[in-house]
Design a protein around this motif. Structure first.
Motif, PDB file in Angstrom:
ATOM      1  N   LYS A 106      57.671   9.676 -24.528  1.00  0.00           N
ATOM      2  CA  LYS A 106      58.219  10.983 -24.901  1.00  0.00           C
ATOM      3  C   LYS A 106      59.723  10.962 -25.168  1.00  0.00           C
ATOM      4  N   ASP A 107      60.431  10.060 -24.507  1.00  0.00           N
ATOM      5  CA  ASP A 107      61.883  10.030 -24.719  1.00  0.00           C
ATOM      6  C   ASP A 107      62.284   9.007 -25.788  1.00  0.00           C
ATOM      7  N   THR A 108      61.355   8.691 -26.683  1.00  0.00           N
ATOM      8  CA  THR A 108      61.650   7.756 -27.770  1.00  0.00           C
ATOM      9  C   THR A 108      62.758   8.307 -28.657  1.00  0.00           C
ATOM     10  N   GLU A 109      63.466   7.424 -29.326  1.00  0.00           N
ATOM     11  CA  GLU A 109      64.534   7.850 -30.224  1.00  0.00           C
ATOM     12  C   GLU A 109      63.945   8.650 -31.384  1.00  0.00           C
ATOM     13  N   PRO A 110      64.650   9.696 -31.846  1.00  0.00           N
ATOM     14  CA  PRO A 110      64.127  10.540 -32.931  1.00  0.00           C
ATOM     15  C   PRO A 110      63.690   9.761 -34.157  1.00  0.00           C
ATOM     16  N   GLU A 111      64.500   8.785 -34.586  1.00  0.00           N
ATOM     17  CA  GLU A 111      64.138   8.030 -35.789  1.00  0.00           C
ATOM     18  C   GLU A 111      62.884   7.191 -35.573  1.00  0.00           C
ATOM     19  N   GLU A 112      62.648   6.759 -34.320  1.00  0.00           N
ATOM     20  CA  GLU A 112      61.448   5.980 -34.039  1.00  0.00           C
ATOM     21  C   GLU A 112      60.210   6.857 -34.096  1.00  0.00           C
ATOM     22  N   LEU A 113      60.325   8.097 -33.643  1.00  0.00           N
ATOM     23  CA  LEU A 113      59.195   9.028 -33.713  1.00  0.00           C
ATOM     24  C   LEU A 113      58.795   9.265 -35.164  1.00  0.00           C
ATOM     25  N   VAL A 114      59.780   9.522 -36.000  1.00  0.00           N
ATOM     26  CA  VAL A 114      59.510   9.770 -37.415  1.00  0.00           C
ATOM     27  C   VAL A 114      58.897   8.525 -38.062  1.00  0.00           C
ATOM     28  N   ARG A 115      59.478   7.360 -37.767  1.00  0.00           N
ATOM     29  CA  ARG A 115      58.958   6.112 -38.322  1.00  0.00           C
ATOM     30  C   ARG A 115      57.519   5.882 -37.881  1.00  0.00           C
ATOM     31  N   ALA A 116      57.234   6.184 -36.606  1.00  0.00           N
ATOM     32  CA  ALA A 116      55.901   5.961 -36.064  1.00  0.00           C
ATOM     33  C   ALA A 116      54.864   6.843 -36.748  1.00  0.00           C
ATOM     34  N   VAL A 117      55.203   8.090 -37.006  1.00  0.00           N
ATOM     35  CA  VAL A 117      54.275   8.999 -37.686  1.00  0.00           C
ATOM     36  C   VAL A 117      53.925   8.443 -39.065  1.00  0.00           C
ATOM     37  N   ARG A 118      54.932   8.015 -39.795  1.00  0.00           N
ATOM     38  CA  ARG A 118      54.690   7.465 -41.135  1.00  0.00           C
ATOM     39  C   ARG A 118      53.891   6.166 -41.051  1.00  0.00           C
ATOM     40  N   ALA A 119      54.234   5.331 -40.078  1.00  0.00           N
ATOM     41  CA  ALA A 119      53.577   4.026 -39.956  1.00  0.00           C
ATOM     42  C   ALA A 119      52.104   4.164 -39.606  1.00  0.00           C
ATOM     43  N   VAL A 120      51.777   5.081 -38.716  1.00  0.00           N
ATOM     44  CA  VAL A 120      50.384   5.277 -38.317  1.00  0.00           C
ATOM     45  C   VAL A 120      49.554   5.731 -39.514  1.00  0.00           C
ATOM     46  N   VAL A 121      50.114   6.609 -40.324  1.00  0.00           N
ATOM     47  CA  VAL A 121      49.407   7.073 -41.518  1.00  0.00           C
ATOM     48  C   VAL A 121      49.168   5.917 -42.482  1.00  0.00           C
ATOM     49  N   ASP A 122      50.159   5.030 -42.603  1.00  0.00           N
ATOM     50  CA  ASP A 122      50.042   3.888 -43.513  1.00  0.00           C
ATOM     51  C   ASP A 122      49.191   2.758 -42.934  1.00  0.00           C
ATOM     52  N   GLY A 123      48.912   2.829 -41.634  1.00  0.00           N
ATOM     53  CA  GLY A 123      48.143   1.773 -40.990  1.00  0.00           C
ATOM     54  C   GLY A 123      48.950   0.516 -40.751  1.00  0.00           C
ATOM     55  N   ASP A 124      50.288   0.639 -40.766  1.00  0.00           N
ATOM     56  CA  ASP A 124      51.145  -0.534 -40.663  1.00  0.00           C
ATOM     57  C   ASP A 124      51.633  -0.841 -39.258  1.00  0.00           C
ATOM     58  N   ALA A 125      51.329  -0.013 -38.279  1.00  0.00           N
ATOM     59  CA  ALA A 125      51.845  -0.266 -36.935  1.00  0.00           C
ATOM     60  C   ALA A 125      50.860   0.245 -35.897  1.00  0.00           C
ATOM     61  N   LEU A 126      50.950  -0.312 -34.729  1.00  0.00           N
ATOM     62  CA  LEU A 126      50.042   0.082 -33.654  1.00  0.00           C
ATOM     63  C   LEU A 126      50.740   0.942 -32.623  1.00  0.00           C
ATOM     64  N   LEU A 127      51.855   0.443 -32.082  1.00  0.00           N
ATOM     65  CA  LEU A 127      52.515   1.102 -30.963  1.00  0.00           C
ATOM     66  C   LEU A 127      54.025   1.073 -31.120  1.00  0.00           C
ATOM     67  N   SER A 128      54.720   1.713 -30.188  1.00  0.00           N
ATOM     68  CA  SER A 128      56.172   1.675 -30.197  1.00  0.00           C
ATOM     69  C   SER A 128      56.629   0.219 -30.201  1.00  0.00           C
ATOM     70  N   PRO A 129      57.471  -0.168 -31.154  1.00  0.00           N
ATOM     71  CA  PRO A 129      57.875  -1.574 -31.271  1.00  0.00           C
ATOM     72  C   PRO A 129      58.415  -2.170 -29.979  1.00  0.00           C
ATOM     73  N   GLY A 130      59.151  -1.374 -29.208  1.00  0.00           N
ATOM     74  CA  GLY A 130      59.768  -1.903 -28.002  1.00  0.00           C
ATOM     75  C   GLY A 130      58.800  -2.286 -26.901  1.00  0.00           C
ATOM     76  N   VAL A 131      57.554  -1.790 -26.965  1.00  0.00           N
ATOM     77  CA  VAL A 131      56.611  -2.070 -25.876  1.00  0.00           C
ATOM     78  C   VAL A 131      55.297  -2.666 -26.362  1.00  0.00           C
ATOM     79  N   THR A 132      55.176  -2.897 -27.665  1.00  0.00           N
ATOM     80  CA  THR A 132      53.906  -3.389 -28.219  1.00  0.00           C
ATOM     81  C   THR A 132      53.406  -4.650 -27.529  1.00  0.00           C
ATOM     82  N   ARG A 133      54.225  -5.684 -27.532  1.00  0.00           N
ATOM     83  CA  ARG A 133      53.756  -6.956 -26.998  1.00  0.00           C
ATOM     84  C   ARG A 133      53.504  -6.886 -25.498  1.00  0.00           C
ATOM     85  N   ARG A 134      54.348  -6.155 -24.790  1.00  0.00           N
ATOM     86  CA  ARG A 134      54.163  -6.038 -23.344  1.00  0.00           C
ATOM     87  C   ARG A 134      52.849  -5.328 -23.034  1.00  0.00           C
TER      88      ARG A 134
END
Length: 221
Positions: A106-134
């Motif tokens: 919830k406390d993600t950076e604003p630009e990351e939230l916007v990027r994530a919304v676009r990425a999920v629609v495009d199917g290009d990303a799974l999770l927040s980049p900072g915690v994906t691998r962990r």
């Protein structure tokens, strides 16, 4: 235009997300919900492209609401992104198995939230980049013993290779560099693999990659 539904029982959280997303020229907030039941009803009525779903909500929690959405064939195009207070919330693992396309803190950076919304629609990303691998490491450690996944035998050698790379958290661009192909080619391989296996998105590929034994804990390095 990307249409987003906000599902959170905290009015201030919804207001903050609405202000941020509505400021983007290609995103609009189609509606809001204060509990899981409202979220499911709003999704069926509004058919948004993305749902930002809080895990803990009254009446019907976010996990149950997500299952109702992802199990409905009529809502196959809707992507659910879970919202959590902690990066490795105990419910995140269940959320991925429930069909969520990913999660955001919830406390993600604003630009990351916007990027994530676009990425999920495009199917290009799974999770927040900072915690994906962990998260994938934790998921792998909790996954069941490998079992044969239906449809895995139908994949080409390249598609199995791509699926394994998705399973260890690589983006399409990273997969393209690893295989020395174009990002578009990598994306095509990912899409065909999802169709053959009957999964909604990259999250489904990650689950199958580990549960089928195609990827094992420790591969991330």
């Amino acid at each position: 235009m990307i249409r987003v539904l906000l599902a959170d029982d905290q009015l201030l959280v919804r207001a903050g997300f609405r202000a941020l997303l509505d400021a983007e020229p290609d995103i609009e907030v189609a509606g809001e919900a204060a509990d899981g039941e409202q979220a499911v009803a709003q999704v069926r009525a509004l058919r948004p492209g993305v749902v930002l779903m809080d895990i803990r909500m009254p009446v019907l929690d976010g996990l149950a609401a997500t299952r109702r959405i992802t199990e409905d064939p009529a809502l196959a195009e809707v992507k659910v992104v879970m919202l959590t207070t902690f990066e490795l919330d105990e419910y995140v693992f269940e959320a991925i198995r429930s069909g969520a396309s990913g999660f955001l803190v919830k406390d993600t950076e604003p630009e990351e939230l916007v990027r994530a919304v676009r990425a999920v629609v495009d199917g290009d990303a799974l999770l927040s980049p900072g915690v994906t691998r962990r998260l994938i490491v934790e998921f792998a450690a909790r996954s069941k013993e490998p079992a044969a996944a239906a449809g895995l035998a139908e994949l080409t050698e390249r598609e199995r290779e791509v699926m394994a790379l998705v399973g260890v958290g690589l983006s399409n661009e990273e997969i393209a560099r690893r295989l020395v192909v174009s990002p578009l080619t990598a994306k095509t391989h990912v899409s065909r693999t999802m169709v053959k296996l009957g999964v909604r998105d990259r999250a489904g590929l990650v689950v199958l990659a580990y549960e089928s034994g195609l990827v094992r804990p420790g591969w991330l390095g």
